[in-house]
Scaffold this active site. Structure first.
Site: not given
Length: 146
Positions: A9, A15, A117
């Protein structure tokens, strides 16, 4: 056969560490290793507090995690690279263009679903991201034979 899976990420604090831990658990016991890294990593930082809390409330332990920066070497040693957004595929390929055949969305099996996100968006965003990650990890684990 995939031996090393990498989850990517941006910051490597929300994440990708969530997906790393969930995928490692889903694939256990296995010889497959799962790691994560960030495109603009918050190098050395622990997991973001809300992301960690959501994981821990669901029985996972995020102790000892430290964010790291994605490098060409990390890409090269990975057999499968799972990213959160389509833009991340492009960014990974800028680092290592030869990786084209091994970079996929984590949400590939959910109609190429992107996982946005949740950073700085409150607990509801983290819970939503966690649910999407968990769903996608389950699909990958099935396809990887677990």
């Amino acid at each position: 056969m995939f031996k090393k899976i990498l989850v990517v990420c941006v910051g490597n604090i929300c994440r990708s560490p969530t997906a790393e831990l969930l995928l490692r658990t889903a694939l256990a016991p296995s010889t497959i290793t799962v790691a994560s890294a960030g495109l603009s990593a918050r190098v050395g930082e622990s997991m973001e507090a809300t992301a960690r809390k959501v994981l821990e409330e669901r029985g996972q332990c995020a102790e000892g995690f430290k964010a790291r920066q994605l490098t060409a070497d990390i890409v090269n040693e990975s057999d499968l690279i799972l990213v959160m957004e389509k833009e991340h595929v492009k960014q990974v390929l800028k680092i290592a263009s030869h990786a084209r055949g091994k970079v996929f969305l984590l949400g590939k099996w959910q109609n190429e679903r992107e996982i946005q996100d949740p950073y700085r968006q409150g607990q509801a965003a983290f819970i939503h991201a966690h649910a999407l990650i968990e769903d996608a990890v389950g699909s990958w684990a099935q396809r990887l034979g677990h």
